[in-house]
Motif scaffolding. Structure first.
Motif, short mmCIF file in Angstrom:
data_model
loop_
_atom_site.label_atom_id
_atom_site.label_comp_id
_atom_site.label_asym_id
_atom_site.label_seq_id
_atom_site.Cartn_x
_atom_site.Cartn_y
_atom_site.Cartn_z
N LEU A 46 4.66 5.08 15.47
CA LEU A 46 5.44 4.88 14.24
C LEU A 46 4.60 5.24 13.01
O LEU A 46 5.10 5.86 12.07
CB LEU A 46 5.92 3.44 14.16
N HIS A 47 3.33 4.86 13.01
CA HIS A 47 2.45 5.21 11.90
C HIS A 47 2.38 6.73 11.75
O HIS A 47 2.43 7.27 10.64
CB HIS A 47 1.05 4.64 12.12
N PRO A 50 0.81 -1.21 0.00
CA PRO A 50 0.00 0.00 0.00
C PRO A 50 0.85 1.26 0.00
O PRO A 50 1.98 1.28 0.50
CB PRO A 50 -0.82 -0.12 1.29
N ASP A 51 0.28 2.32 -0.55
CA ASP A 51 0.95 3.63 -0.54
C ASP A 51 0.71 4.27 0.82
O ASP A 51 -0.43 4.40 1.27
CB ASP A 51 0.39 4.52 -1.65
N SER A 98 -6.51 4.99 2.93
CA SER A 98 -6.78 3.69 3.54
C SER A 98 -5.64 3.19 4.43
O SER A 98 -5.80 2.23 5.18
CB SER A 98 -7.06 2.65 2.45
N PHE A 99 -4.47 3.86 4.33
CA PHE A 99 -3.32 3.43 5.12
C PHE A 99 -3.41 4.07 6.51
O PHE A 99 -2.68 4.98 6.86
CB PHE A 99 -2.02 3.83 4.41
N ASP A 100 -4.36 3.58 7.31
CA ASP A 100 -4.57 4.14 8.64
C ASP A 100 -3.80 3.34 9.68
O ASP A 100 -3.07 2.40 9.37
CB ASP A 100 -6.06 4.20 8.97
N ARG A 101 -3.97 3.73 10.94
CA ARG A 101 -3.23 3.09 12.02
C ARG A 101 -3.52 1.60 12.10
O ARG A 101 -2.61 0.79 12.32
CB ARG A 101 -3.57 3.76 13.36
N THR A 108 -0.73 -1.31 11.71
CA THR A 108 -0.50 -2.26 12.79
C THR A 108 -0.64 -3.70 12.30
O THR A 108 0.13 -4.59 12.70
CB THR A 108 -1.48 -2.00 13.95
N ALA A 109 -1.60 -3.94 11.41
CA ALA A 109 -1.79 -5.28 10.85
C ALA A 109 -0.59 -5.72 10.02
O ALA A 109 -0.23 -6.91 10.00
CB ALA A 109 -3.06 -5.31 10.01
N LEU A 110 0.06 -4.77 9.34
CA LEU A 110 1.24 -5.11 8.55
C LEU A 110 2.40 -5.56 9.44
O LEU A 110 3.20 -6.41 9.04
CB LEU A 110 1.67 -3.90 7.72
N LEU A 111 2.49 -4.98 10.62
CA LEU A 111 3.60 -5.32 11.52
C LEU A 111 3.40 -6.67 12.20
O LEU A 111 4.38 -7.33 12.54
CB LEU A 111 3.75 -4.24 12.59
N ALA A 112 2.17 -7.04 12.40
CA ALA A 112 1.87 -8.27 13.14
C ALA A 112 2.49 -9.49 12.43
O ALA A 112 2.30 -9.69 11.24
CB ALA A 112 0.37 -8.45 13.27
#
Length: 286
Positions: free
Chosen positions: A205-206, A138-139, A144-147, A151-155
């Motif tokens: 971080l976000h 995602p950009d 749509s790139f919300d917190r 967070t889901a990407l880091l999990a």
């Protein structure tokens, strides 16, 4: 290496200067620059340029029914010229990789410094046909790139956060320089495991990702293409500033070197005052 803010500024520049112009000739001058052969490069000639889009670090210029897509890689750049030399350039060992000549005069060059020739040009019917674009994450400036999405990407990511931020299949557009700046703003060690972030740390971080990139895009807005590199360098707080005082706490900015890159960080702001060992698989010094 041009990253999201600089590529976004180039997109904006091309939209203002190239849209509506007719392409007279496209001249490939470096052997390896063109990565596609169907459709042929010559089909761009006679086409009218439309809008330019950005996909991560890729630029995609619509010309007629086709797209001229480029990735500037580490040492590539786009140089606009209101008037091009009358004599066509000759292929050689110089930095010039590809020239686009416009009807009525002017055009732009794609150049690449250094010996590692990685600049890439594609002619495609759809930008999604470029493998590097097809696998982009995602950009980070998309609504749509919300917190929660971040967070889901880091999990589940067992990699260090520095590498995760730079992985284009995870997040599109962030490279070595802005990942350093983001981590410094968030007060996070570059070697912290991504999966170890709690909700508060991930949120901070976000916020650092968004603020760092949006501020950089705003600074680059309206800056001439030839001045973007200098503008980027001047705004860095830690990246490329080894040995200088941290602008936040005054501690000395330090560096960790790898085979083909390095990162910079502030020990006080990011690693609890402990310097990181400057070796390939760096760990906090005991």
């Amino acid at each position: 290496m041009p990253e999201l803010p600089e590529v976004e500024a180039l997109r904006e520049f091309l939209d203002a200067h190239l849209t509506g112009r007719v392409v007279e000739r496209v001249l490939p001058l470096a052997v390896n620059v063109l990565k596609t052969y169907d459709p042929p490069l010559t089909l761009l000639e006679g086409g009218t340029a439309g809008a330019t889009a950005r996909y991560g670090k890729f630029l995609a210029v619509r010309i007629g029914e086709l797209y001229l897509v480029t990735h500037l890689a580490r040492a590539g750049w786009l140089r606009w010229q209101d008037a091009l030399p009358a004599q066509p350039p000759r292929p050689g060992k110089g930095p010039l990789a590809l020239r686009v000549v416009l009807e009525g005069g002017g055009g732009f060059d794609l150049t690449e410094a250094g010996t590692q020739k990685r600049l890439a040009v594609y002619v495609v019917r759809d930008p999604g046909d470029v493998p590097g674009i097809a696998r982009l994450g995602p950009d980070p400036l998309d609504a749509s790139f919300d917190r929660e999405a971040f967070t889901a990407l880091l999990a589940g990511e067992r990699r260090q956060i520095k590498g995760v931020l730079r992985d284009q299949s995870v997040i599109a557009g962030i490279g070595n320089a802005y990942s350093d700046e983001i981590l410094h703003r968030a007060r996070v060690s570059p070697f912290k495991l991504a999966a170890s972030f709690d909700a508060e740390q991930a949120g901070r971080l976000h916020e650092a990702v968004e603020e760092t990139l949006r501020e950089a895009v705003e600074r680059a807005h309206g800056v001439a293409a030839g001045s973007l590199k200098a503008e980027k360098k001047s705004a860095m707080r830690v990246h490329g500033r080894e040995g200088e005082p941290c602008p936040v706490c005054g501690d000395t900015v330090r560096s960790v070197s790898f085979a083909d890159s390095s990162l910079q960080y502030c020990p006080t702001c990011q690693t609890g005052g402990k310097p990181l060992a400057d070796r390939r698989l760096s760990r906090l010094l005991k």
